[in-house]
Structure formats: structure tokens, C-alpha cells
Design an enzyme around this catalytic site. Structure first.
Site, mmCIF file in Angstrom:
data_model
loop_
_atom_site.group_PDB
_atom_site.id
_atom_site.type_symbol
_atom_site.label_atom_id
_atom_site.label_comp_id
_atom_site.label_asym_id
_atom_site.label_seq_id
_atom_site.Cartn_x
_atom_site.Cartn_y
_atom_site.Cartn_z
ATOM 1 N N HIS A 50 -7.638 -5.703 0.094
ATOM 2 C CA HIS A 50 -6.254 -4.873 0.485
ATOM 3 C C HIS A 50 -5.638 -5.154 1.569
ATOM 4 O O HIS A 50 -6.133 -4.948 2.637
ATOM 5 C CB HIS A 50 -6.738 -3.352 0.523
ATOM 6 C CG HIS A 50 -5.942 -2.492 0.482
ATOM 7 N ND1 HIS A 50 -5.048 -2.040 -0.621
ATOM 8 C CD2 HIS A 50 -5.117 -1.852 1.428
ATOM 9 C CE1 HIS A 50 -4.053 -1.222 -0.238
ATOM 10 N NE2 HIS A 50 -4.082 -0.953 1.141
ATOM 11 N N TRP A 79 -10.009 0.269 -5.004
ATOM 12 C CA TRP A 79 -9.417 1.617 -4.890
ATOM 13 C C TRP A 79 -8.109 1.654 -5.392
ATOM 14 O O TRP A 79 -7.658 2.942 -5.798
ATOM 15 C CB TRP A 79 -9.503 1.719 -3.469
ATOM 16 C CG TRP A 79 -9.216 3.176 -2.983
ATOM 17 C CD1 TRP A 79 -8.145 3.568 -2.098
ATOM 18 C CD2 TRP A 79 -9.746 4.364 -3.078
ATOM 19 N NE1 TRP A 79 -8.086 4.783 -1.700
ATOM 20 C CE2 TRP A 79 -9.142 5.164 -2.461
ATOM 21 C CE3 TRP A 79 -10.873 4.650 -3.937
ATOM 22 C CZ2 TRP A 79 -9.546 6.593 -2.370
ATOM 23 C CZ3 TRP A 79 -11.381 6.086 -3.634
ATOM 24 C CH2 TRP A 79 -10.714 6.888 -2.998
ATOM 25 N N SER A 88 0.716 -1.316 -0.097
ATOM 26 C CA SER A 88 -0.031 -0.030 -0.101
ATOM 27 C C SER A 88 0.684 1.357 -0.099
ATOM 28 O O SER A 88 1.743 1.430 -0.766
ATOM 29 C CB SER A 88 -0.973 -0.137 1.060
ATOM 30 O OG SER A 88 -1.952 0.820 0.887
ATOM 31 N N LYS A 114 4.094 2.183 -2.468
ATOM 32 C CA LYS A 114 4.597 3.282 -3.120
ATOM 33 C C LYS A 114 6.055 3.732 -3.029
ATOM 34 O O LYS A 114 6.947 4.064 -3.569
ATOM 35 C CB LYS A 114 3.709 4.599 -2.935
ATOM 36 C CG LYS A 114 2.319 4.325 -2.890
ATOM 37 C CD LYS A 114 1.433 5.529 -2.385
ATOM 38 C CE LYS A 114 0.114 5.321 -1.663
ATOM 39 N NZ LYS A 114 -1.002 4.893 -2.872
HETATM 40 C C1 GTR Z 1 -5.504 4.541 1.728
HETATM 41 C C2 GTR Z 1 -4.847 5.378 0.596
HETATM 42 C C3 GTR Z 1 -4.177 4.304 -0.325
HETATM 43 C C4 GTR Z 1 -3.264 3.563 0.488
HETATM 44 C C5 GTR Z 1 -3.724 3.144 1.633
HETATM 45 C C6 GTR Z 1 -2.708 2.316 2.677
HETATM 46 O O1 GTR Z 1 -6.309 5.460 2.633
HETATM 47 O O2 GTR Z 1 -5.900 5.951 0.033
HETATM 48 O O3 GTR Z 1 -3.240 5.160 -1.381
HETATM 49 O O4 GTR Z 1 -1.991 3.932 0.627
HETATM 50 O O5 GTR Z 1 -4.358 3.909 2.328
HETATM 51 O O6 GTR Z 1 -1.696 2.644 2.727
HETATM 52 O O7 GTR Z 1 -3.074 1.458 3.472
#
Ligand code: GTR
Length: 422
Positions: free
Chosen positions: A403, A353, A262, A266
Site C-alpha cells: 500500500h 485490506w 488511500s 477516496k
Molecule cells: C487505513 C484505512 C484505509 C486507508 C488507509 C490510508 O487505516 O483503513 O481505509 O484509508 O488507512 O489512508 O492510509
């Protein structure tokens, strides 16, 4: 007349402000509404020359792209060297019922006036003859959350987190994401640190981040290429690599894999793009600002991410909020910077997402760069079926579920590293 102009300008201002916000609220999750877009050719240099050789790629285009991502998205990583000392807080050669050696190392970063502390939690397999390969990755909730082992210390910066004594932060709360025993059984070491130790994930806590230790630190800097949290997390991964390479003789410096989930996916991609000591880079559900193509504007978009997390990217990235079609770059070019090292991008079926198709396509469009090196990228622009990993030199899977980081993900990463890091 002048007064009228001023009134007109003032009347327009709220429109300008609401539209950026509005773009962030206008989330598209319908494939048929993805705009027509053209991706920049990763091999096309700024002067219009097309790269044909590895030499041209490495000496011209690769540097141009690093500059683009430094000046437009993540900010510029400082070249200033930061002082850091290491103290081994504990070493247990009999961890996990004798399978592993567990070490905890306190990193103290200092500029002479102010210190910032972080703890690295390291497990090394006892049964590997010679040096073991290693996975480096940040955890989200502190070192104590990745295992039930009572001897593991809570991470130093947790005191900055409101509600850090709630259940989610408790011992072992994220152990499902860190199958340490399975990793050890496969002959790999694993090193993790709480990402908040490097940059607490809150726009108000910049003063507590490692960014604040650098000599040109300006808390309120809005300079277009000012580095921020993702840049700092990426920098921190390289400091973990420094420590391991220089201090851990049982780990193979040539077999370091970097993994991130997540927001840490990045950061892992950005770290992997800059630091060639990471031989495998794994992006798990990294989404917008990670592996996902921005120009598809599917799921989380730039307006939303930069307003929800204003401390993640450099100020210049805001220019592309609601304006993805004018971006002169896209995320496939970030991923291509990892070549000729190995790249694994993974998505989850329910993680709309993060735009799974955009994640796949960015990995796919690195193929021309891998081809320069005689390596095999992903063969088709059509993503594979669910739970059917493709593990060419560039790898991808989309698994069932949400996720997260699961045993299925780790099993694929271990298989891939067995194939390419042996
Ligand atoms: C969310 C965000 C994502 C992702 C995620 C995470 O809120 O929108 O870009 O980075 O968090 O890191 O769990």
C-alpha cells in the site's frame, strides 16, 4: 408488563451495539467467502427508467447518483461560498537546478471571525512552451515531507498533530511518493497541500477544519447528510483548482489531473465525481469507501472503517455497517460519475485490506456509462496480471508491493496523461 418490556429492551441493547463492532472485527480476506451480491445497474433511474442517451445520463441519472452519495456516504457539500485570500509566500524560478519554478501560496479561508490557513506547494516545469498540465494531490505528512528542498515551508496545521516533530514528519520523509523531478521532466506541473490543513485527520479536531467556518456549522451535528472529513478534503481540492485556474497563467486549466492515495484516493474520487474541471482522476489504493465495491465485504468493511474513522463519512453511512447487502448503491456508481472524463484506478498486490479485486470491478462496471459517450472502459471482468497496466479510456493496474505510491505508479499515470491530456 411495561416494565418487563423495558427490561427486555435494555437487555437487547448491548447486542445491538456489539454486533456493529463485531462486524467490524469480522474481516474476510478469503475470496471463496465473498457473499453473492447483485450490483445496482448504474443506468437504472430511481423510477425504473433505463438511461439510453448521454442527455438522460447527464440530466437525470447522474444527478440522482450525486444525491445518493451526498445523502448516504460522504455528506452534502455546501454551496455557500467561502472567502479565501492568496498570498504568494515564495517564488523561485531556479528550483530543482533550474528545471522548475517553485511557488508556495498561503490560502487563508475566513468567515470574517475565524481563519484557517493552508499552504499550496507548486512546481512548474521551466522548459514547457505554452501551458503545462498539472497534477493536484494532497500529501499526508506536510509539504516539507515531499522534498528535501530546505526552502519548503512546513504546513500550517502541523502544530495540531501530536508527535509532529518525530522522524516521519521530517523533511523529505515522503519524497518517494512525490517524484517531483520526474514529473517536471515529463513536462507536468505538480501542486500539493497537506490534507490536515483542510481537515485535521482526528475526530476531535473538527473545530479546526474548514467545516467549522461555514455558517450552519454545528460541532455535534449527527444529521444524516452532515459532511465530514472526506467531503471537506474533496471540497479543498476544488479550491486548489480555483486558485490554479484563476491565478497561474503557465498552467493549462483544461488539463488538470487529480491524484489521491488511500484515504485521499477516496476524497479524489468524490471530488472528481462532483467537479468536472478534473479531467483525469487517479485513485491509488483507495480501498473501502473509495474504489472498492462495498458489497464484496472483502478486506476493510463499512463497520470497521466507520468505527475506526467516525469523522470521515456522513452519519447515514453507518446504516450500512454489517448491512452491505441492503445498500441501494455501490462504488462503481461513484466512479461512473467521472465519465466522460478519464479515470485511473490502481491497486497493489499486497494491499489486501483495500480489496484489489473490488477496486478493479468497480472500475470495470463503469463501462456502460463510458459506452454512452463512445469511450472504452475495461474490457473484461478479470483483472490484468501484476504490473500489466490496461490504459483504455478507463485504466487500471495492480503492481507488486505494498500500500504505497511508487515510481512505477507515477510512470503509468504520466503515460496515461500523455495519452489522454495532450
Ligand atoms: C487505513 C484505512 C484505509 C486507508 C488507509 C490510508 O487505516 O483503513 O481505509 O484509508 O488507512 O489512508 O492510509
Amino acid at each position: 408488563m411495561k416494565k418487563l418490556n423495558l427490561i427486555l429492551l435494555l437487555m437487547c441493547l448491548p447486542i445491538v451495539f456489539t454486533s456493529a463492532q463485531e462486524f467490524g472485527n469480522r474481516i474476510n480476506e478469503d475470496e471463496s467467502k465473498v457473499p453473492q451480491y447483485t450490483l445496482p445497474d448504474v443506468l437504472m433511474c430511481n423510477n425504473g427508467m433505463k438511461v439510453k442517451t448521454v442527455k438522460e445520463w447527464e440530466s437525470i441519472r447522474r444527478l440522482e447518483l450525486l444525491e445518493i452519495f451526498s445523502s448516504q456516504e460522504y455528506g452534502r457539500t455546501p454551496t455557500e461560498k467561502m472567502n479565501v485570500s492568496y498570498d504568494v509566500l515564495s517564488e523561485d524560478t531556479n528550483a530543482l537546478n533550474g528545471k522548475a519554478t517553485r511557488k508556495q501560496i498561503l490560502f487563508t479561508f475566513t468567515n470574517g471571525k475565524k481563519n484557517i490557513e493552508a499552504i499550496l506547494l507548486l512546481y512548474m516545469p521551466n522548459n514547457v512552451k505554452g501551458k503545462a498540465p498539472v497534477f493536484i494531490g494532497y500529501n499526508f505528512l506536510g509539504n516539507q515531507s515531499v522534498t528535501e528542498e530546505k526552502a519548503v515551508f512546513a504546513s500550517p496545521s502541523l502544530h495540531l498533530v501530536e508527535g509532529a516533530n518525530s522522524n516521519v514528519w521530517t523533511r523529505g520523509s515522503q519524497k518517494n511518493r512525490w517524484p517531483i523531478e520526474m514529473i517536471i521532466d515529463r513536462g507536468y506541473a505538480v501542486a500539493t497541500m497537506y490534507y490536515g490543513d483542510i481537515y485535521p485527520d482526528d475526530k476531535e479536531l473538527r473545530d479546526h477544519s474548514i467545516v467549522s467556518l461555514f455558517s450552519d456549522y454545528d460541532k455535534y451535528s449527527i444529521h444524516h447528510d452532515e459532511w465530514n472529513a472526506i467531503g471537506a478534503w474533496a471540497w479543498g481540492s476544488s479550491r486548489v483548482a480555483d486558485y490554479i485556474i484563476n491565478n497561474e497563467s503557465k498552467i493549462d486549466s483544461n488539463r488538470i489531473a487529480l491524484i489521491g492515495h488511500s484515504r485521499q484516493g477516496k476524497a479524489a474520487l468524490w471530488a472528481g465525481a462532483q467537479d468536472t474541471r478534473f479531467k483525469v482522476v487517479i485513485s491509488n489504493c483507495s480501498g473501502c469507501g473509495g474504489a472498492a465495491l462495498s458489497k464484496r465485504v472483502f478486506g476493510e468493511n463499512i463497520a470497521r472503517i466507520t468505527s475506526s474513522f467516525p469523522h470521515w463519512f456522513c452519519p447515514a453511512f453507518n446504516r450500512y455497517a454489517g448491512n452491505e447487502s441492503n445498500m441501494p448503491f455501490d462504488q462503481h456508481e461513484l466512479l461512473a460519475l467521472i465519465a466522460p472524463r478519464h479515470l485511473y484506478v490502481a491497486s497493489a498486490e499486497e494491499d489486501i485490506w483495500a480489496d484489489q479485486k473490488g477496486e478493479y470491478l468497480a472500475a470495470y462496471y463503469t463501462k456502460d456509462v463510458y459506452k454512452l459517450y463512445g469511450m472504452e472502459g475495461l474490457d473484461s471482468p478479470i483483472p490484468p496480471a501484476i504490473n500489466q497496466p490496461i490504459q483504455n479510456d478507463v485504466a487500471y493496474h495492480i503492481r507488486t508491493g505494498i500500500h504505497d505510491v511508487t515510481d512505477f505508479d507515477w510512470t503509468q499515470y504520466l503515460n496515461y496523461c500523455d495519452k489522454y491530456m495532450r
